[in-house]
Design a protein around this motif. Structure first.
Motif, mmCIF file in Angstrom:
data_model
loop_
_atom_site.group_PDB
_atom_site.id
_atom_site.type_symbol
_atom_site.label_atom_id
_atom_site.label_comp_id
_atom_site.label_asym_id
_atom_site.label_seq_id
_atom_site.Cartn_x
_atom_site.Cartn_y
_atom_site.Cartn_z
ATOM 1 N N SER A 150 42.164 -27.340 -59.330
ATOM 2 C CA SER A 150 42.215 -25.915 -59.639
ATOM 3 C C SER A 150 42.925 -25.609 -60.954
ATOM 4 O O SER A 150 42.566 -24.671 -61.636
ATOM 5 C CB SER A 150 42.886 -25.166 -58.497
ATOM 6 N N ILE A 151 43.927 -26.399 -61.312
ATOM 7 C CA ILE A 151 44.669 -26.137 -62.536
ATOM 8 C C ILE A 151 44.341 -27.247 -63.537
ATOM 9 O O ILE A 151 44.661 -28.411 -63.298
ATOM 10 C CB ILE A 151 46.186 -26.104 -62.267
ATOM 11 N N GLN A 152 43.704 -26.870 -64.613
ATOM 12 C CA GLN A 152 43.316 -27.852 -65.621
ATOM 13 C C GLN A 152 44.183 -27.652 -66.862
ATOM 14 O O GLN A 152 44.272 -26.555 -67.386
ATOM 15 C CB GLN A 152 41.845 -27.712 -65.966
ATOM 16 N N ILE A 153 44.795 -28.745 -67.297
ATOM 17 C CA ILE A 153 45.653 -28.726 -68.477
ATOM 18 C C ILE A 153 45.176 -29.828 -69.414
ATOM 19 O O ILE A 153 45.114 -30.988 -69.009
ATOM 20 C CB ILE A 153 47.132 -28.949 -68.099
ATOM 21 N N GLN A 154 44.824 -29.441 -70.625
ATOM 22 C CA GLN A 154 44.404 -30.416 -71.622
ATOM 23 C C GLN A 154 45.317 -30.290 -72.829
ATOM 24 O O GLN A 154 45.560 -29.190 -73.311
ATOM 25 C CB GLN A 154 42.963 -30.182 -72.055
ATOM 26 N N ALA A 155 45.809 -31.432 -73.297
ATOM 27 C CA ALA A 155 46.677 -31.444 -74.475
ATOM 28 C C ALA A 155 46.104 -32.410 -75.498
ATOM 29 O O ALA A 155 45.679 -33.506 -75.149
ATOM 30 C CB ALA A 155 48.089 -31.867 -74.097
ATOM 31 N N ARG A 156 46.098 -31.987 -76.739
ATOM 32 C CA ARG A 156 45.634 -32.895 -77.785
ATOM 33 C C ARG A 156 46.619 -34.044 -77.947
ATOM 34 O O ARG A 156 46.243 -35.196 -78.001
ATOM 35 C CB ARG A 156 45.455 -32.155 -79.104
ATOM 36 N N LYS A 194 51.098 -30.153 -52.496
ATOM 37 C CA LYS A 194 50.087 -29.094 -52.516
ATOM 38 C C LYS A 194 49.842 -28.585 -53.930
ATOM 39 O O LYS A 194 48.716 -28.296 -54.308
ATOM 40 C CB LYS A 194 50.502 -27.959 -51.583
ATOM 41 N N VAL A 195 50.910 -28.493 -54.722
ATOM 42 C CA VAL A 195 50.753 -28.035 -56.101
ATOM 43 C C VAL A 195 50.139 -29.136 -56.963
ATOM 44 O O VAL A 195 49.167 -28.921 -57.676
ATOM 45 C CB VAL A 195 52.114 -27.580 -56.682
ATOM 46 N N LEU A 196 50.710 -30.343 -56.892
ATOM 47 C CA LEU A 196 50.252 -31.443 -57.750
ATOM 48 C C LEU A 196 48.840 -31.909 -57.424
ATOM 49 O O LEU A 196 48.125 -32.372 -58.300
ATOM 50 C CB LEU A 196 51.219 -32.622 -57.665
ATOM 51 N N SER A 197 48.419 -31.790 -56.167
ATOM 52 C CA SER A 197 47.081 -32.275 -55.811
ATOM 53 C C SER A 197 45.990 -31.430 -56.451
ATOM 54 O O SER A 197 44.860 -31.876 -56.572
ATOM 55 C CB SER A 197 46.914 -32.309 -54.293
ATOM 56 N N GLY A 198 46.321 -30.240 -56.908
ATOM 57 C CA GLY A 198 45.337 -29.395 -57.571
ATOM 58 C C GLY A 198 45.323 -29.531 -59.081
ATOM 59 O O GLY A 198 44.595 -28.827 -59.761
ATOM 60 N N LEU A 199 46.127 -30.451 -59.618
ATOM 61 C CA LEU A 199 46.193 -30.614 -61.066
ATOM 62 C C LEU A 199 45.103 -31.533 -61.593
ATOM 63 O O LEU A 199 44.730 -32.508 -60.960
ATOM 64 C CB LEU A 199 47.541 -31.207 -61.484
ATOM 65 N N ASP A 200 44.629 -31.210 -62.758
ATOM 66 C CA ASP A 200 43.742 -32.075 -63.531
ATOM 67 C C ASP A 200 44.290 -32.044 -64.953
ATOM 68 O O ASP A 200 44.080 -31.085 -65.683
ATOM 69 C CB ASP A 200 42.308 -31.569 -63.465
ATOM 70 N N ILE A 201 45.057 -33.070 -65.313
ATOM 71 C CA ILE A 201 45.721 -33.110 -66.616
ATOM 72 C C ILE A 201 45.068 -34.180 -67.474
ATOM 73 O O ILE A 201 44.879 -35.312 -67.031
ATOM 74 C CB ILE A 201 47.223 -33.419 -66.454
#
Length: 171
Positions: A77-83, A129-136
């Motif tokens: 659910s939460i997508q974070i992309q960093a260059r 629960k929070v971390l399982s929704g991360l896509d970093i």
């Protein structure tokens, strides 16, 4: 909750909160030029992944894109992309715990918390629960490692194309 998370993990809170909000994320994404993280919070989060004698002293992410994926709300659910993410670390001698007593005391507390956490089913924790929704995803992670007595790094290395997505089998 978003503000609490930002205040816990981020040093440049005002700049980040001015650029990111739930309403903005609901209808798109937010781009952040620079996110400066609180080193101790990152040290706590990565405790089981890095050498016990490593102290994280600086973590900065550049060109960060944050978005919510409502179609994948249960998995990423939460997508974070960093260059780029830059990390500065100090490599301490674990046989010399008399030096930097504050660091070693904190490491002892982290170790104790980790041991206690192993007795709790992961699925029942808020962190899970929070971390399982991360896509970093980070295009590049640059790490600079120095010894306590050195002003400049003795070793530099990079990791290219790192993805952390606990809910996906490919992470």
């Amino acid at each position: 909750l978003l503000e609490r998370v930002v205040r816990h993990y981020v040093q440049n809170v005002d700049q980040v909160l001015a650029q990111i909000s739930i309403p903005r994320l609901m209808f798109g994404s937010s781009r952040l030029d620079e996110v400066i993280f609180v080193p101790e919070s990152i040290q706590d989060s990565l405790f089981s992944y890095i050498f016990y004698g490593c102290e994280i002293t600086r973590v900065t992410a550049f060109n960060v894109q944050v978005s919510l994926d409502w179609l994948s709300i249960s998995t990423k659910s939460i997508q974070i992309q960093a260059r780029t993410i830059e990390v500065d670390m100090v490599l301490h001698d674990p046989n010399r715990t008399d030096l930097r007593r504050d660091f070693w005391d904190a490491q002892g507390l982290r170790l104790k918390a980790e041991a206690e956490g192993l007795g709790t089913p992961a699925e029942s924790t808020l962190s899970y629960k929070v971390l399982s929704g991360l896509d970093i995803f980070a295009e590049a992670i640059l790490v600079h490692v120095r010894l306590p007595e050195d002003a400049k790094p003795r070793m530099n290395f990079s990791v290219m194309g790192l993805r952390y997505c606990p809910a996906a089998a490919s992470s």
